[in-house]
Design an enzyme around this catalytic site. Structure first.
Site, PDB file in Angstrom:
ATOM      1  N   TYR A 106       3.659  13.440  -1.119  1.00 20.09           N
ATOM      2  CA  TYR A 106       4.907  12.749   0.180  1.00 20.09           C
ATOM      3  C   TYR A 106       5.975  12.530  -1.058  1.00 20.09           C
ATOM      4  O   TYR A 106       7.185  12.122   0.521  1.00 20.09           O
ATOM      5  CB  TYR A 106       4.050  11.599   0.618  1.00 20.09           C
ATOM      6  CG  TYR A 106       4.012  10.113  -0.403  1.00 20.09           C
ATOM      7  CD1 TYR A 106       2.769  10.403  -1.443  1.00 20.09           C
ATOM      8  CD2 TYR A 106       4.922   9.367  -0.883  1.00 20.09           C
ATOM      9  CE1 TYR A 106       1.778   9.541  -2.161  1.00 20.09           C
ATOM     10  CE2 TYR A 106       4.187   8.245  -1.561  1.00 20.09           C
ATOM     11  CZ  TYR A 106       3.175   8.244  -2.301  1.00 20.09           C
ATOM     12  OH  TYR A 106       2.961   7.892  -4.153  1.00 20.09           O
ATOM     13  N   ALA A 123       0.538  -0.666  -0.306  1.00 21.13           N
ATOM     14  CA  ALA A 123      -0.301  -0.683   0.165  1.00 21.13           C
ATOM     15  C   ALA A 123       1.143   1.338   0.265  1.00 21.13           C
ATOM     16  O   ALA A 123       1.890   0.931   0.646  1.00 21.13           O
ATOM     17  CB  ALA A 123      -0.843   0.432   1.197  1.00 21.13           C
ATOM     18  N   CYS A 124       0.049   2.354  -0.002  1.00 15.77           N
ATOM     19  CA  CYS A 124       0.882   3.531  -0.668  1.00 15.77           C
ATOM     20  C   CYS A 124       1.485   3.795   1.030  1.00 15.77           C
ATOM     21  O   CYS A 124       0.797   3.837   2.219  1.00 15.77           O
ATOM     22  CB  CYS A 124      -0.547   4.701  -0.708  1.00 15.77           C
ATOM     23  SG  CYS A 124       0.812   6.363  -1.133  1.00 15.77           S
ATOM     24  N   PRO A 125       2.798   4.002   0.618  1.00 15.69           N
ATOM     25  CA  PRO A 125       3.745   4.677   0.166  1.00 15.69           C
ATOM     26  C   PRO A 125       4.230   4.087  -0.072  1.00 15.69           C
ATOM     27  O   PRO A 125       5.510   4.581  -0.478  1.00 15.69           O
ATOM     28  CB  PRO A 125       4.652   6.173   0.857  1.00 15.69           C
ATOM     29  CG  PRO A 125       4.556   5.833   2.583  1.00 15.69           C
ATOM     30  CD  PRO A 125       2.804   4.833   2.795  1.00 15.69           C
ATOM     31  N   SER A 139       0.377   6.971   2.796  1.00 14.10           N
ATOM     32  CA  SER A 139       1.438   8.267   3.162  1.00 14.10           C
ATOM     33  C   SER A 139       1.925   9.125   4.178  1.00 14.10           C
ATOM     34  O   SER A 139       2.854  10.089   5.121  1.00 14.10           O
ATOM     35  CB  SER A 139       1.311   8.711   2.084  1.00 14.10           C
ATOM     36  OG  SER A 139       1.456   8.174   1.183  1.00 14.10           O
TER      37      SER A 139
END
Lengths: 75, 375
Positions: B49, A13-15, B78
């Site tokens: 980010y 998943a992000c990031p 993030s």
């Protein structure tokens, strides 16, 4: 398309897809191409924007069976 | 320093109370420009980010120390990372739990008023998307109008009031958000009412809602009078509840009016829109409280967080109701239209039951502003 290196970021998943892409890029030479596989939908717009801001070139991006594939040439 | 979690509900309270808040939005620039958290005393600063992975030093002078600071991203990951980095630099910051995804879906219930023979009407304010929906409660029964996708919020709210949902309405076939109406009706055995002219292609059973229909909620005669009012869609229907509230759907908003083009027929529907706004609504009492299905800007919120104004006030102040020249009106509602809502065609097909995207896909289709109005 030929790549010099493959990064599998599926399931992340992000990031994390971008964090890993950045790390992998650091070890590559200018002009080399990194292929990235990701499943996080957010990665699509973020990788494109990250490439632009980092001076890299997003050469191609496709979606195949729910997997997003990107080819980024190091700038 | 530790990183705190802030929920969408806490952010909603800050917007309504006009509290001060600094938001560091770390989504990519185009997502940020498309749609963000807004409030009268909320300052928002955008840095993606992925431009901060090597450190947050370059933005430290942008982060205030005299206000609460919230880091926001699409889903949470993030913003959590950047919040940790700021915390390591000595800042006290929070991140938004579940990100803009949660902000898009959060509903804040606000009581609008009491009904004549007992009962209440509530407005559910979806701050992140500008959608407004309603629950009318009387004597153990409830009606839900223009519900949003997350049906459990209405079911839980009805349960907390100890009432049973018996009727569900949509004022029109929505193009900006997925209706939870069918799901609510299915799980409560309530009657689902849709305007038949908007529902020609729907693939499920519904009760045709037509001008002149009167539906009673509870046994205290809370009448819902349907008023055919085409313009935003050909079937758009308004409701007068308890002879006091005008639910105007996407026809009339507080500071704007509905756009006629989302089903592809702007030119055809301009005249219907004008007829509704300039003739049919003129015949109604000035004292009716207008309760629309959307707001566009936070300035349209009242002090208690509700979105409501007397019809008479709107006739005096809403620009869209004060264009005497028909050609000028036509130009305003067909020319210079804002971009259409994200995925609006797919959303319409979902609301017709033609396609059934999974939960993630539905959430993604709804992300972004609603854009149902013209000003």
């Amino acid at each position: 398309m030929n790549a010099d290196k493959l990064l599998d970021a599926q399931g992340l998943a992000c990031p994390m897809p971008i964090v890993k892409t950045k790390k992998a890029m650091n070890d590559m030479e200018t002009g080399q191409v990194l292929e990235i596989h990701a499943t996080d939908k957010g990665a699509k717009a973020d990788l494109a924007a990250w490439s632009r801001s980092g001076g890299h070139e997003l050469v191609q991006s496709i979606e195949e069976n729910g997997v997003f594939k990107f080819w980024i040439k190091k700038g | 320093m530790s990183v705190k979690e802030m929920t969408a509900k806490e952010v909603a309270k800050k917007v309504i109370n006009k509290d001060e808040l600094f938001i560091l939005d770390v989504r990519n620039e185009s997502d940020f420009n498309d749609w963000k958290i807004e409030g009268e005393n909320i300052e928002v600063f955008n840095t993606p980010y992925f431009d901060l992975l090597d450190g947050v030093e370059e933005i430290l002078d942008k982060i205030p120390t005299d206000r609460e600071v919230l880091v926001v991203c699409a889903k949470e990951g993030s913003s959590n990372m950047i919040a940790e980095m700021l915390s390591d630099e000595g800042f006290t910051v929070s991140y938004l739990k579940d990100g803009m995804k949660a902000w898009s879906e959060h509903l804040e219930p606000v009581k609008i008023g009491d009904l004549t023979n007992g009962g209440e009407i509530y407005q559910f304010v979806r701050l992140g998307k500008g959608c407004l929906s309603y629950m009318v409660v009387s004597n153990g029964e409830a009606a839900v109008i223009d519900s949003t996708r997350k049906s459990d919020i209405y079911l839980d709210f009805a349960a907390s009031l100890n009432v049973e949902i018996t009727h569900v309405f949509d004022t029109h076939l929505h193009a900006d958000h997925i209706s939870g109406g069918r799901e609510i009706a299915q799980s409560t055995n309530a009657t689902y009412w849709l305007p038949p002219k908007d529902a020609e292609e729907v693939v499920f059973e519904y009760s045709p809602l037509e001008g002149g229909n009167v539906v009673t909620i509870g046994n205290t005669d809370i009448n819902i009078n349907a008023l055919y009012s085409p313009g935003h869609t050909i079937g758009s229907t308004s409701f007068v509840i308890d002879e006091k509230y005008l639910l105007s759907g996407d026809i009339l908003f507080i500071d704007s009016i509905g756009r006629p083009d989302l089903a592809g027929l702007a030119e055809d529907w301009v005249e219907d829109l004008r007829e509704t706004l300039y003739n049919r609504y003129r015949e109604l009492s000035d004292e009716l409280i207008v309760l629309p299905a959307h707001f566009m800007i936070v300035e349209e919120l009242n002090d208690d967080g509700s979105v409501a104004k007397p019809l008479g006030t709107l006739f005096a102040e809403n620009h869209g109701l004060n264009i005497a020249d028909e050609a000028e009106f036509r130009q305003m509602v067909t020319g210079n239209l804002p971009p259409q809502p994200n995925s609006y065609q797919e959303i319409r097909e979902t609301n017709m039951g033609k396609i059934t995207p999974d939960d993630d896909k539905q959430r993604e289709m709804e992300i972004g502003p609603n854009r149902c109005a013209v000003r």
